[in-house]
Design a protein around this motif. Structure first.
Motif, PDB file in Angstrom:
ATOM      1  N   MET A  50       0.793  -1.210   0.000  1.00  0.00           N
ATOM      2  CA  MET A  50       0.000   0.000   0.000  1.00  0.00           C
ATOM      3  C   MET A  50       0.839   1.280   0.000  1.00  0.00           C
ATOM      4  O   MET A  50       1.989   1.288   0.436  1.00  0.00           O
ATOM      5  CB  MET A  50      -0.945   0.007   1.200  1.00  0.00           C
ATOM      6  N   LYS A  51       0.232   2.346  -0.490  1.00  0.00           N
ATOM      7  CA  LYS A  51       0.912   3.621  -0.634  1.00  0.00           C
ATOM      8  C   LYS A  51       1.484   4.115   0.693  1.00  0.00           C
ATOM      9  O   LYS A  51       0.809   4.109   1.715  1.00  0.00           O
ATOM     10  CB  LYS A  51      -0.056   4.664  -1.194  1.00  0.00           C
ATOM     11  N   ASP A  52       2.732   4.516   0.648  1.00  0.00           N
ATOM     12  CA  ASP A  52       3.447   5.137   1.766  1.00  0.00           C
ATOM     13  C   ASP A  52       3.807   4.193   2.901  1.00  0.00           C
ATOM     14  O   ASP A  52       4.250   4.629   3.949  1.00  0.00           O
ATOM     15  CB  ASP A  52       2.656   6.318   2.341  1.00  0.00           C
ATOM     16  N   SER A  53       3.660   2.908   2.720  1.00  0.00           N
ATOM     17  CA  SER A  53       4.123   1.966   3.740  1.00  0.00           C
ATOM     18  C   SER A  53       5.629   1.982   3.829  1.00  0.00           C
ATOM     19  O   SER A  53       6.192   1.755   4.881  1.00  0.00           O
ATOM     20  CB  SER A  53       3.724   0.550   3.392  1.00  0.00           C
ATOM     21  N   ALA A  54       6.258   2.186   2.720  1.00  0.00           N
ATOM     22  CA  ALA A  54       7.717   2.211   2.669  1.00  0.00           C
ATOM     23  C   ALA A  54       8.136   3.247   1.637  1.00  0.00           C
ATOM     24  O   ALA A  54       7.383   3.566   0.726  1.00  0.00           O
ATOM     25  CB  ALA A  54       8.260   0.838   2.299  1.00  0.00           C
ATOM     26  N   THR A  55       9.324   3.765   1.811  1.00  0.00           N
ATOM     27  CA  THR A  55       9.839   4.733   0.842  1.00  0.00           C
ATOM     28  C   THR A  55      10.164   4.027  -0.470  1.00  0.00           C
ATOM     29  O   THR A  55      10.399   2.817  -0.506  1.00  0.00           O
ATOM     30  CB  THR A  55      11.121   5.400   1.371  1.00  0.00           C
ATOM     31  N   ASP A  56      10.200   4.806  -1.537  1.00  0.00           N
ATOM     32  CA  ASP A  56      10.600   4.241  -2.825  1.00  0.00           C
ATOM     33  C   ASP A  56      12.004   3.652  -2.727  1.00  0.00           C
ATOM     34  O   ASP A  56      12.301   2.619  -3.333  1.00  0.00           O
ATOM     35  CB  ASP A  56      10.575   5.320  -3.909  1.00  0.00           C
ATOM     36  N   ASP A  57      12.863   4.318  -1.953  1.00  0.00           N
ATOM     37  CA  ASP A  57      14.233   3.845  -1.799  1.00  0.00           C
ATOM     38  C   ASP A  57      14.264   2.463  -1.159  1.00  0.00           C
ATOM     39  O   ASP A  57      15.010   1.579  -1.599  1.00  0.00           O
ATOM     40  CB  ASP A  57      15.040   4.833  -0.946  1.00  0.00           C
ATOM     41  N   PHE A  58      13.441   2.252  -0.119  1.00  0.00           N
ATOM     42  CA  PHE A  58      13.410   0.934   0.519  1.00  0.00           C
ATOM     43  C   PHE A  58      12.920  -0.122  -0.464  1.00  0.00           C
ATOM     44  O   PHE A  58      13.501  -1.211  -0.563  1.00  0.00           O
ATOM     45  CB  PHE A  58      12.497   0.947   1.750  1.00  0.00           C
ATOM     46  N   VAL A  59      11.848   0.170  -1.177  1.00  0.00           N
ATOM     47  CA  VAL A  59      11.278  -0.806  -2.104  1.00  0.00           C
ATOM     48  C   VAL A  59      12.279  -1.183  -3.183  1.00  0.00           C
ATOM     49  O   VAL A  59      12.462  -2.359  -3.505  1.00  0.00           O
ATOM     50  CB  VAL A  59       9.980  -0.252  -2.731  1.00  0.00           C
ATOM     51  N   GLN A  60      12.949  -0.184  -3.737  1.00  0.00           N
ATOM     52  CA  GLN A  60      13.931  -0.468  -4.785  1.00  0.00           C
ATOM     53  C   GLN A  60      15.144  -1.217  -4.225  1.00  0.00           C
ATOM     54  O   GLN A  60      15.724  -2.078  -4.895  1.00  0.00           O
ATOM     55  CB  GLN A  60      14.374   0.840  -5.454  1.00  0.00           C
ATOM     56  N   ARG A  61      15.509  -0.885  -2.994  1.00  0.00           N
ATOM     57  CA  ARG A  61      16.625  -1.574  -2.339  1.00  0.00           C
ATOM     58  C   ARG A  61      16.295  -3.049  -2.132  1.00  0.00           C
ATOM     59  O   ARG A  61      17.115  -3.928  -2.382  1.00  0.00           O
ATOM     60  CB  ARG A  61      16.921  -0.884  -1.000  1.00  0.00           C
ATOM     61  N   PHE A  62      15.078  -3.302  -1.676  1.00  0.00           N
ATOM     62  CA  PHE A  62      14.649  -4.687  -1.480  1.00  0.00           C
ATOM     63  C   PHE A  62      14.575  -5.424  -2.811  1.00  0.00           C
ATOM     64  O   PHE A  62      15.054  -6.558  -2.939  1.00  0.00           O
ATOM     65  CB  PHE A  62      13.291  -4.736  -0.781  1.00  0.00           C
ATOM     66  N   LYS A  63      13.988  -4.778  -3.800  1.00  0.00           N
ATOM     67  CA  LYS A  63      13.834  -5.387  -5.130  1.00  0.00           C
ATOM     68  C   LYS A  63      15.196  -5.801  -5.703  1.00  0.00           C
ATOM     69  O   LYS A  63      15.383  -6.931  -6.156  1.00  0.00           O
ATOM     70  CB  LYS A  63      13.148  -4.401  -6.068  1.00  0.00           C
ATOM     71  N   LYS A  64      16.142  -4.885  -5.654  1.00  0.00           N
ATOM     72  CA  LYS A  64      17.467  -5.158  -6.230  1.00  0.00           C
ATOM     73  C   LYS A  64      18.149  -6.301  -5.497  1.00  0.00           C
ATOM     74  O   LYS A  64      18.695  -7.224  -6.116  1.00  0.00           O
ATOM     75  CB  LYS A  64      18.332  -3.901  -6.165  1.00  0.00           C
ATOM     76  N   ALA A  65      18.108  -6.259  -4.165  1.00  0.00           N
ATOM     77  CA  ALA A  65      18.776  -7.295  -3.384  1.00  0.00           C
ATOM     78  C   ALA A  65      18.117  -8.650  -3.582  1.00  0.00           C
ATOM     79  O   ALA A  65      18.804  -9.676  -3.725  1.00  0.00           O
ATOM     80  CB  ALA A  65      18.763  -6.910  -1.900  1.00  0.00           C
ATOM     81  N   TYR A  66      16.778  -8.662  -3.613  1.00  0.00           N
ATOM     82  CA  TYR A  66      16.076  -9.938  -3.742  1.00  0.00           C
ATOM     83  C   TYR A  66      16.311 -10.554  -5.121  1.00  0.00           C
ATOM     84  O   TYR A  66      16.545 -11.754  -5.246  1.00  0.00           O
ATOM     85  CB  TYR A  66      14.576  -9.755  -3.496  1.00  0.00           C
ATOM     86  N   GLU A  67      16.239  -9.735  -6.146  1.00  0.00           N
ATOM     87  CA  GLU A  67      16.449 -10.255  -7.507  1.00  0.00           C
ATOM     88  C   GLU A  67      17.889 -10.716  -7.710  1.00  0.00           C
ATOM     89  O   GLU A  67      18.140 -11.667  -8.464  1.00  0.00           O
ATOM     90  CB  GLU A  67      16.076  -9.187  -8.526  1.00  0.00           C
ATOM     91  N   THR A  68      18.833 -10.074  -7.061  1.00  0.00           N
ATOM     92  CA  THR A  68      20.229 -10.497  -7.156  1.00  0.00           C
ATOM     93  C   THR A  68      20.424 -11.852  -6.487  1.00  0.00           C
ATOM     94  O   THR A  68      21.131 -12.724  -6.998  1.00  0.00           O
ATOM     95  CB  THR A  68      21.150  -9.458  -6.483  1.00  0.00           C
ATOM     96  N   GLU A  69      19.767 -12.024  -5.347  1.00  0.00           N
ATOM     97  CA  GLU A  69      19.894 -13.279  -4.606  1.00  0.00           C
ATOM     98  C   GLU A  69      19.113 -14.407  -5.257  1.00  0.00           C
ATOM     99  O   GLU A  69      19.501 -15.569  -5.163  1.00  0.00           O
ATOM    100  CB  GLU A  69      19.408 -13.072  -3.171  1.00  0.00           C
ATOM    101  N   HIS A  70      17.995 -14.054  -5.900  1.00  0.00           N
ATOM    102  CA  HIS A  70      17.151 -15.063  -6.553  1.00  0.00           C
ATOM    103  C   HIS A  70      17.100 -14.735  -8.044  1.00  0.00           C
ATOM    104  O   HIS A  70      16.211 -14.015  -8.504  1.00  0.00           O
ATOM    105  CB  HIS A  70      15.739 -15.069  -5.959  1.00  0.00           C
ATOM    106  N   GLY A  71      18.023 -15.295  -8.801  1.00  0.00           N
ATOM    107  CA  GLY A  71      18.166 -14.946 -10.204  1.00  0.00           C
ATOM    108  C   GLY A  71      16.994 -15.299 -11.080  1.00  0.00           C
ATOM    109  O   GLY A  71      16.839 -14.747 -12.180  1.00  0.00           O
ATOM    110  N   ASP A  72      16.117 -16.189 -10.610  1.00  0.00           N
ATOM    111  CA  ASP A  72      14.972 -16.594 -11.434  1.00  0.00           C
ATOM    112  C   ASP A  72      13.691 -15.845 -11.075  1.00  0.00           C
ATOM    113  O   ASP A  72      12.615 -16.176 -11.563  1.00  0.00           O
ATOM    114  CB  ASP A  72      14.728 -18.092 -11.300  1.00  0.00           C
ATOM    115  N   ILE A  73      13.800 -14.814 -10.208  1.00  0.00           N
ATOM    116  CA  ILE A  73      12.631 -14.061  -9.767  1.00  0.00           C
ATOM    117  C   ILE A  73      12.770 -12.592 -10.157  1.00  0.00           C
ATOM    118  O   ILE A  73      13.834 -12.001 -10.027  1.00  0.00           O
ATOM    119  CB  ILE A  73      12.441 -14.155  -8.239  1.00  0.00           C
ATOM    120  N   ARG A  74      11.676 -12.005 -10.619  1.00  0.00           N
ATOM    121  CA  ARG A  74      11.628 -10.572 -10.902  1.00  0.00           C
ATOM    122  C   ARG A  74      10.447  -9.967 -10.142  1.00  0.00           C
ATOM    123  O   ARG A  74       9.383 -10.577 -10.040  1.00  0.00           O
ATOM    124  CB  ARG A  74      11.478 -10.303 -12.408  1.00  0.00           C
TER     125      ARG A  74
END
Length: 420
Positions: free
Chosen positions: A39-63
Protein backbone atom coordinates in the motif's frame (compact mmCIF):
# COMPACT_ATOMS: atom_id res chain seq x y z
CA UNK A 1 -5.42 1.62 8.58
CA UNK A 2 -8.56 3.46 8.98
CA UNK A 3 -7.15 6.10 11.39
CA UNK A 4 -5.09 3.40 12.78
CA UNK A 5 -2.19 4.69 13.58
CA UNK A 6 -2.33 5.33 15.97
CA UNK A 7 -4.36 5.07 14.35
CA UNK A 8 -3.23 6.31 13.85
CA UNK A 9 -2.26 3.10 12.10
CA UNK A 10 0.18 4.68 8.76
CA UNK A 11 1.77 4.69 4.79
CA UNK A 12 1.98 1.79 2.23
CA UNK A 13 3.42 0.77 -1.26
CA UNK A 14 2.95 -2.03 -3.76
CA UNK A 15 4.87 -4.49 -5.80
CA UNK A 16 2.81 -5.86 -8.64
CA UNK A 17 3.86 -8.02 -11.52
CA UNK A 18 2.96 -8.21 -15.08
CA UNK A 19 -0.27 -10.07 -15.66
CA UNK A 20 -0.58 -13.10 -17.83
CA UNK A 21 1.35 -16.34 -17.62
CA UNK A 22 3.72 -15.18 -14.88
CA UNK A 23 6.81 -15.09 -17.10
CA UNK A 24 8.75 -11.96 -17.77
CA UNK A 25 7.94 -10.87 -21.37
CA UNK A 26 10.83 -11.20 -23.76
CA UNK A 27 12.64 -13.67 -21.50
CA UNK A 28 12.59 -17.31 -22.49
CA UNK A 29 14.72 -18.47 -19.59
CA UNK A 30 11.72 -19.22 -17.38
CA UNK A 31 12.17 -16.26 -15.06
CA UNK A 32 9.14 -15.87 -12.80
CA UNK A 33 7.49 -12.59 -11.97
CA UNK A 34 5.95 -12.32 -8.50
CA UNK A 35 3.16 -9.79 -8.18
CA UNK A 36 3.11 -8.04 -4.83
CA UNK A 37 0.69 -5.30 -3.84
CA UNK A 38 1.97 -3.05 -1.07
CA UNK A 39 0.00 0.00 0.00
CA UNK A 40 0.91 3.62 -0.63
CA UNK A 41 3.45 5.14 1.77
CA UNK A 42 4.12 1.97 3.74
CA UNK A 43 7.72 2.21 2.67
CA UNK A 44 9.84 4.73 0.84
CA UNK A 45 10.60 4.24 -2.82
CA UNK A 46 14.23 3.84 -1.80
CA UNK A 47 13.41 0.93 0.52
CA UNK A 48 11.28 -0.81 -2.10
CA UNK A 49 13.93 -0.47 -4.79
CA UNK A 50 16.63 -1.57 -2.34
CA UNK A 51 14.65 -4.69 -1.48
CA UNK A 52 13.83 -5.39 -5.13
CA UNK A 53 17.47 -5.16 -6.23
CA UNK A 54 18.78 -7.30 -3.38
CA UNK A 55 16.08 -9.94 -3.74
CA UNK A 56 16.45 -10.25 -7.51
CA UNK A 57 20.23 -10.50 -7.16
CA UNK A 58 19.89 -13.28 -4.61
CA UNK A 59 17.15 -15.06 -6.55
CA UNK A 60 18.17 -14.95 -10.20
CA UNK A 61 14.97 -16.59 -11.43
CA UNK A 62 12.63 -14.06 -9.77
CA UNK A 63 11.63 -10.57 -10.90
CA UNK A 64 9.59 -8.04 -8.91
CA UNK A 65 7.67 -5.24 -10.60
CA UNK A 66 6.80 -2.45 -8.15
CA UNK A 67 3.56 -0.47 -8.31
CA UNK A 68 1.68 1.62 -5.76
CA UNK A 69 -1.80 0.70 -4.50
CA UNK A 70 -4.07 3.38 -3.05
CA UNK A 71 -6.05 2.79 0.14
CA UNK A 72 -9.19 4.24 -1.41
CA UNK A 73 -11.14 1.36 -2.90
CA UNK A 74 -8.55 -1.29 -2.04
CA UNK A 75 -11.05 -3.47 -0.16
CA UNK A 76 -13.17 -4.11 -3.21
CA UNK A 77 -10.10 -4.61 -5.37
CA UNK A 78 -8.63 -7.23 -3.06
CA UNK A 79 -11.94 -9.03 -2.60
CA UNK A 80 -12.47 -9.17 -6.36
CA UNK A 81 -9.01 -10.62 -6.85
CA UNK A 82 -9.56 -13.27 -4.18
CA UNK A 83 -12.88 -14.29 -5.73
CA UNK A 84 -11.52 -14.52 -9.27
CA UNK A 85 -12.61 -17.82 -10.79
CA UNK A 86 -9.97 -18.01 -13.50
CA UNK A 87 -7.11 -16.45 -11.51
CA UNK A 88 -6.68 -13.68 -14.05
CA UNK A 89 -5.22 -10.52 -12.54
CA UNK A 90 -4.68 -12.14 -9.14
CA UNK A 91 -1.53 -10.83 -7.42
CA UNK A 92 0.82 -13.24 -5.71
CA UNK A 93 1.29 -11.27 -2.51
CA UNK A 94 -0.81 -8.52 -0.93
CA UNK A 95 -0.19 -6.19 1.97
CA UNK A 96 -3.35 -5.62 4.00
CA UNK A 97 -4.20 -3.79 7.20
CA UNK A 98 -3.85 -6.12 10.19
CA UNK A 99 -7.53 -5.77 11.08
CA UNK A 100 -8.63 -6.55 7.51
CA UNK A 101 -7.40 -10.12 7.39
CA UNK A 102 -10.56 -11.57 8.95
CA UNK A 103 -12.88 -10.10 6.33
CA UNK A 104 -10.66 -11.31 3.48
CA UNK A 105 -10.31 -14.77 4.99
CA UNK A 106 -14.08 -14.93 5.47
CA UNK A 107 -14.59 -14.32 1.75
CA UNK A 108 -12.27 -17.22 0.97
CA UNK A 109 -9.29 -17.31 -1.31
CA UNK A 110 -6.37 -16.88 1.12
CA UNK A 111 -3.55 -19.39 1.38
CA UNK A 112 -3.01 -21.06 4.76
CA UNK A 113 0.51 -20.09 5.89
CA UNK A 114 0.46 -21.88 9.25
CA UNK A 115 3.24 -24.31 8.34
CA UNK A 116 5.58 -21.57 7.18
CA UNK A 117 4.76 -19.53 10.27
CA UNK A 118 5.83 -22.31 12.60
CA UNK A 119 8.69 -23.68 10.55
CA UNK A 120 10.40 -20.70 8.96
CA UNK A 121 9.16 -17.42 10.41
CA UNK A 122 9.52 -17.71 14.20
CA UNK A 123 5.87 -17.02 14.91
CA UNK A 124 6.30 -17.57 18.66
CA UNK A 125 7.89 -14.10 18.90
CA UNK A 126 5.45 -12.13 16.73
CA UNK A 127 3.62 -9.14 18.14
CA UNK A 128 0.18 -10.38 19.12
CA UNK A 129 -1.48 -7.23 17.77
CA UNK A 130 -0.32 -8.21 14.27
CA UNK A 131 -0.34 -11.99 14.52
CA UNK A 132 -3.70 -12.55 16.22
CA UNK A 133 -5.78 -10.71 13.58
CA UNK A 134 -4.03 -12.81 10.92
CA UNK A 135 -5.12 -16.09 12.54
CA UNK A 136 -8.60 -17.39 11.80
CA UNK A 137 -9.91 -20.59 13.39
CA UNK A 138 -6.38 -21.71 14.25
CA UNK A 139 -4.95 -21.10 10.77
CA UNK A 140 -2.44 -18.31 10.06
CA UNK A 141 -3.41 -16.40 6.93
CA UNK A 142 -1.70 -13.06 7.64
CA UNK A 143 2.03 -12.76 8.27
CA UNK A 144 2.96 -9.71 10.43
CA UNK A 145 4.95 -7.08 8.56
CA UNK A 146 5.16 -3.92 10.65
CA UNK A 147 3.40 -2.18 13.51
CA UNK A 148 2.67 1.30 14.85
CA UNK A 149 0.81 2.39 17.96
CA UNK A 150 -0.04 5.50 19.93
CA UNK A 151 2.22 7.05 22.54
CA UNK A 152 2.05 10.21 24.61
CA UNK A 153 3.61 13.16 22.80
CA UNK A 154 4.50 15.82 25.35
CA UNK A 155 5.84 19.36 25.46
CA UNK A 156 9.08 19.33 27.46
CA UNK A 157 8.91 23.09 28.00
CA UNK A 158 5.47 22.94 29.61
CA UNK A 159 6.50 19.97 31.76
CA UNK A 160 9.49 21.96 33.00
CA UNK A 161 7.35 25.01 33.74
CA UNK A 162 5.05 22.80 35.83
CA UNK A 163 8.01 21.47 37.81
CA UNK A 164 7.65 17.91 36.51
CA UNK A 165 11.14 16.40 36.48
CA UNK A 166 10.32 12.75 35.90
CA UNK A 167 7.97 11.16 33.39
CA UNK A 168 5.02 9.26 34.91
CA UNK A 169 5.42 5.51 35.33
CA UNK A 170 1.85 4.61 36.33
CA UNK A 171 -1.62 5.79 35.39
CA UNK A 172 -2.14 7.45 38.77
CA UNK A 173 1.14 9.37 38.43
CA UNK A 174 0.04 10.35 34.93
CA UNK A 175 -3.27 11.68 36.19
CA UNK A 176 -1.51 13.71 38.91
CA UNK A 177 1.04 15.18 36.51
CA UNK A 178 -1.68 16.01 34.01
CA UNK A 179 -3.68 17.74 36.74
CA UNK A 180 -0.58 19.77 37.68
CA UNK A 181 -0.15 20.77 34.05
CA UNK A 182 -3.76 21.77 33.58
CA UNK A 183 -4.76 25.37 34.20
CA UNK A 184 -6.21 28.57 32.81
CA UNK A 185 -3.31 29.13 30.40
CA UNK A 186 -2.72 25.55 29.27
CA UNK A 187 -4.39 22.18 28.88
CA UNK A 188 -2.87 19.26 30.75
CA UNK A 189 -3.89 17.05 27.84
CA UNK A 190 -5.97 17.45 24.71
CA UNK A 191 -8.12 14.33 24.45
CA UNK A 192 -11.19 14.33 22.24
CA UNK A 193 -14.29 12.71 23.66
CA UNK A 194 -14.63 10.08 20.93
CA UNK A 195 -11.05 8.80 20.61
CA UNK A 196 -12.19 5.20 20.79
CA UNK A 197 -8.82 3.71 19.84
CA UNK A 198 -7.34 5.22 23.00
CA UNK A 199 -10.33 4.04 25.02
CA UNK A 200 -9.80 0.51 23.68
CA UNK A 201 -6.35 0.42 25.26
CA UNK A 202 -7.74 1.50 28.63
CA UNK A 203 -10.43 -1.19 28.43
CA UNK A 204 -7.86 -3.88 27.59
CA UNK A 205 -5.64 -2.62 30.41
CA UNK A 206 -8.52 -3.35 32.80
CA UNK A 207 -9.00 -6.85 31.36
CA UNK A 208 -12.08 -6.03 29.31
CA UNK A 209 -12.83 -5.99 25.59
CA UNK A 210 -15.05 -4.32 23.01
CA UNK A 211 -16.68 -7.60 22.02
CA UNK A 212 -16.16 -11.31 22.59
CA UNK A 213 -16.74 -14.19 20.20
CA UNK A 214 -17.64 -17.83 20.68
CA UNK A 215 -18.52 -20.35 18.02
CA UNK A 216 -18.72 -17.66 15.37
CA UNK A 217 -21.13 -15.53 17.41
CA UNK A 218 -20.07 -12.16 18.80
CA UNK A 219 -21.40 -10.13 21.71
CA UNK A 220 -20.64 -6.51 22.56
CA UNK A 221 -19.06 -6.24 26.01
CA UNK A 222 -18.69 -2.53 26.76
CA UNK A 223 -20.99 -3.08 29.75
CA UNK A 224 -18.65 -5.52 31.51
CA UNK A 225 -17.21 -4.27 34.82
CA UNK A 226 -13.70 -4.19 33.33
CA UNK A 227 -14.77 -2.21 30.26
CA UNK A 228 -16.66 0.25 32.46
CA UNK A 229 -13.51 0.80 34.53
CA UNK A 230 -11.64 1.60 31.33
CA UNK A 231 -14.25 4.19 30.40
CA UNK A 232 -14.11 5.70 33.89
CA UNK A 233 -10.35 6.21 33.57
CA UNK A 234 -10.85 7.79 30.16
CA UNK A 235 -13.37 10.20 31.67
CA UNK A 236 -10.97 11.24 34.45
CA UNK A 237 -8.15 11.86 31.97
CA UNK A 238 -10.29 13.65 29.40
CA UNK A 239 -11.52 16.10 32.04
CA UNK A 240 -7.96 17.42 32.48
CA UNK A 241 -8.17 19.37 29.24
CA UNK A 242 -10.67 21.06 26.98
CA UNK A 243 -11.09 18.45 24.28
CA UNK A 244 -14.60 18.32 22.75
CA UNK A 245 -16.84 15.66 24.25
CA UNK A 246 -18.90 15.26 21.07
CA UNK A 247 -16.14 14.81 18.46
CA UNK A 248 -13.17 12.61 17.69
CA UNK A 249 -9.46 13.46 17.36
CA UNK A 250 -9.89 14.55 13.75
CA UNK A 251 -12.53 17.23 14.45
CA UNK A 252 -10.53 19.37 14.81
CA UNK A 253 -7.26 17.59 14.11
CA UNK A 254 -5.55 17.29 17.45
CA UNK A 255 -2.15 18.13 16.00
CA UNK A 256 -3.51 21.55 14.98
CA UNK A 257 -4.59 22.20 18.56
CA UNK A 258 -1.27 20.97 19.95
CA UNK A 259 0.71 23.13 17.55
CA UNK A 260 -0.65 26.28 19.21
CA UNK A 261 1.81 25.62 22.04
CA UNK A 262 -0.49 25.62 25.08
CA UNK A 263 -1.28 21.89 25.26
CA UNK A 264 1.03 19.70 27.35
CA UNK A 265 0.14 16.28 25.87
CA UNK A 266 -1.70 14.43 23.16
CA UNK A 267 -2.02 10.71 22.46
CA UNK A 268 -0.93 9.98 18.90
CA UNK A 269 1.60 8.13 16.77
CA UNK A 270 5.13 9.63 16.82
CA UNK A 271 4.96 10.62 13.16
CA UNK A 272 2.49 13.33 14.18
CA UNK A 273 5.41 15.37 15.52
CA UNK A 274 6.62 16.20 12.02
CA UNK A 275 3.23 17.70 11.20
CA UNK A 276 3.19 19.69 14.44
CA UNK A 277 6.66 21.09 13.80
CA UNK A 278 5.71 22.02 10.26
CA UNK A 279 2.71 23.97 11.57
CA UNK A 280 4.78 25.59 14.33
CA UNK A 281 8.55 25.50 13.68
CA UNK A 282 9.22 27.07 17.09
CA UNK A 283 8.26 23.74 18.69
CA UNK A 284 11.22 21.90 17.19
CA UNK A 285 13.25 20.40 20.01
CA UNK A 286 10.43 20.86 22.53
CA UNK A 287 8.61 17.60 21.99
CA UNK A 288 9.23 14.18 23.49
CA UNK A 289 7.55 10.80 23.79
CA UNK A 290 6.69 8.23 26.43
CA UNK A 291 4.58 5.05 26.39
CA UNK A 292 1.04 5.38 27.68
CA UNK A 293 1.45 4.45 31.37
CA UNK A 294 -0.14 1.29 32.69
CA UNK A 295 -1.61 0.42 36.06
CA UNK A 296 1.75 -0.78 37.35
CA UNK A 297 5.20 0.78 37.06
CA UNK A 298 7.42 -0.76 34.42
CA UNK A 299 4.48 -2.10 32.41
CA UNK A 300 3.08 0.28 29.77
CA UNK A 301 -0.63 0.25 29.09
CA UNK A 302 -2.20 -2.06 26.57
CA UNK A 303 -2.68 -0.15 23.30
CA UNK A 304 -4.41 -0.50 19.98
CA UNK A 305 -1.81 -1.59 17.45
CA UNK A 306 -2.15 -0.82 13.77
CA UNK A 307 0.02 -1.99 10.94
CA UNK A 308 0.11 -4.47 8.13
CA UNK A 309 0.09 -8.19 7.44
CA UNK A 310 1.14 -9.97 4.26
CA UNK A 311 -1.23 -12.46 2.64
CA UNK A 312 -0.96 -14.83 -0.33
CA UNK A 313 -4.06 -15.58 -2.46
CA UNK A 314 -4.93 -19.22 -3.06
CA UNK A 315 -5.02 -18.57 -6.80
CA UNK A 316 -1.68 -16.71 -6.88
CA UNK A 317 0.07 -17.71 -10.14
CA UNK A 318 3.40 -17.81 -8.30
CA UNK A 319 2.21 -18.66 -4.82
CA UNK A 320 5.23 -20.71 -3.76
CA UNK A 321 7.62 -18.00 -4.90
CA UNK A 322 5.45 -15.39 -3.16
CA UNK A 323 5.82 -17.24 0.16
CA UNK A 324 9.59 -16.88 -0.18
CA UNK A 325 9.20 -13.13 -0.71
CA UNK A 326 7.07 -13.00 2.43
CA UNK A 327 9.78 -14.82 4.35
CA UNK A 328 12.31 -12.21 3.27
CA UNK A 329 10.11 -9.19 4.06
CA UNK A 330 9.18 -10.65 7.45
CA UNK A 331 12.72 -11.79 8.26
CA UNK A 332 15.31 -10.13 10.50
CA UNK A 333 17.30 -8.31 7.81
CA UNK A 334 14.46 -6.52 6.08
CA UNK A 335 12.45 -6.04 9.26
CA UNK A 336 15.39 -4.16 10.72
CA UNK A 337 15.85 -2.12 7.56
CA UNK A 338 12.16 -1.22 7.30
CA UNK A 339 11.85 -0.29 10.97
CA UNK A 340 14.84 2.04 10.82
CA UNK A 341 13.82 3.53 7.50
CA UNK A 342 10.19 4.21 8.47
CA UNK A 343 10.41 4.47 12.30
CA UNK A 344 8.08 1.49 12.60
CA UNK A 345 7.93 -1.24 15.21
CA UNK A 346 9.30 -4.54 13.84
CA UNK A 347 7.06 -7.59 13.81
CA UNK A 348 8.89 -9.29 16.69
CA UNK A 349 9.54 -8.14 20.25
CA UNK A 350 13.11 -9.39 20.00
CA UNK A 351 13.78 -6.90 17.18
CA UNK A 352 12.73 -3.83 19.19
CA UNK A 353 16.40 -2.99 19.67
CA UNK A 354 16.51 -2.05 15.99
CA UNK A 355 14.77 1.26 16.83
CA UNK A 356 16.40 1.89 20.22
CA UNK A 357 18.04 5.07 18.90
CA UNK A 358 14.76 6.49 17.57
CA UNK A 359 12.91 8.07 20.56
CA UNK A 360 9.46 7.92 18.99
CA UNK A 361 9.76 4.39 17.64
CA UNK A 362 11.37 3.21 20.88
CA UNK A 363 8.39 4.55 22.86
CA UNK A 364 6.05 2.66 20.52
CA UNK A 365 8.09 -0.53 20.77
CA UNK A 366 8.00 -0.41 24.58
CA UNK A 367 4.21 -0.73 24.49
CA UNK A 368 3.84 -2.79 21.31
CA UNK A 369 4.39 -6.06 23.15
CA UNK A 370 1.04 -5.37 24.86
CA UNK A 371 -0.59 -4.18 21.67
CA UNK A 372 -3.92 -5.58 20.56
CA UNK A 373 -6.25 -5.20 17.61
CA UNK A 374 -10.00 -4.88 17.32
CA UNK A 375 -12.16 -8.02 17.72
CA UNK A 376 -11.29 -10.52 15.04
CA UNK A 377 -14.69 -10.63 13.39
CA UNK A 378 -15.04 -10.42 9.60
CA UNK A 379 -17.87 -7.96 10.22
CA UNK A 380 -15.99 -5.56 12.48
CA UNK A 381 -15.84 -2.99 9.67
CA UNK A 382 -19.61 -2.59 10.08
CA UNK A 383 -19.08 -1.60 13.72
CA UNK A 384 -16.55 1.06 12.76
CA UNK A 385 -18.86 2.40 10.05
CA UNK A 386 -21.79 2.77 12.46
CA UNK A 387 -19.56 3.24 15.53
CA UNK A 388 -21.83 3.06 18.56
CA UNK A 389 -18.66 3.27 20.68
CA UNK A 390 -18.33 6.98 19.89
CA UNK A 391 -21.91 7.74 20.86
CA UNK A 392 -21.43 5.78 24.08
CA UNK A 393 -18.33 7.76 25.00
CA UNK A 394 -20.05 11.09 24.47
CA UNK A 395 -23.06 10.00 26.51
CA UNK A 396 -20.84 9.12 29.48
CA UNK A 397 -18.70 12.26 29.20
CA UNK A 398 -21.71 14.59 29.23
CA UNK A 399 -23.05 12.97 32.39
CA UNK A 400 -25.17 10.04 31.22
CA UNK A 401 -25.46 6.76 33.10
CA UNK A 402 -22.39 4.66 32.10
CA UNK A 403 -24.01 1.25 32.56
CA UNK A 404 -27.13 2.17 30.62
CA UNK A 405 -25.14 3.75 27.78
CA UNK A 406 -22.77 0.78 27.68
CA UNK A 407 -25.65 -1.72 27.45
CA UNK A 408 -27.16 0.22 24.54
CA UNK A 409 -23.83 0.36 22.70
CA UNK A 410 -23.08 -3.30 23.40
CA UNK A 411 -26.46 -4.36 22.04
CA UNK A 412 -25.76 -2.41 18.86
CA UNK A 413 -22.32 -3.99 18.49
CA UNK A 414 -23.89 -7.43 18.90
CA UNK A 415 -26.44 -6.62 16.21
CA UNK A 416 -23.80 -5.36 13.79
CA UNK A 417 -21.61 -8.44 14.27
CA UNK A 418 -24.49 -10.90 13.83
CA UNK A 419 -23.96 -13.47 11.07
CA UNK A 420 -27.18 -13.14 9.10
Amino acid sequence: MNNRIIAGCTALVSLAVLTGCGLLPGNSSGTKTVTVWLMKDSATDDFVQRFKKAYETEHGDIRLDIRIQEWAGIGGKVTAALKSKDGKGVPDLIEVGNTQVAQYADSGGLRDLTLESLRDLGSDDWLAGLADPGAIDGAQFGIPWYAANRVVIYDKQLFEQAGIKHLPKTREEWLQDTADLNGAQRQGIYLAGQDWYTLSGFIWEEGGDLAEGSGGNWTGTLNSPAALRGMEFYKRLQALGRGPKTADEAHPFQYEVFAKGDVAQIIATPGTVKTIEKLNPSMKGRLGYFPIPGKRAGKPSAVFIGGSDLVVPDKAPQGDAAVKVVEALAGVKWQTDLARTMSYVPNKSSLARAVADDPGAAAMAAAAARGRATPNSPRWAAVEADNPIKAYMTEVLIGGDPEKAAKTASARITELLADY
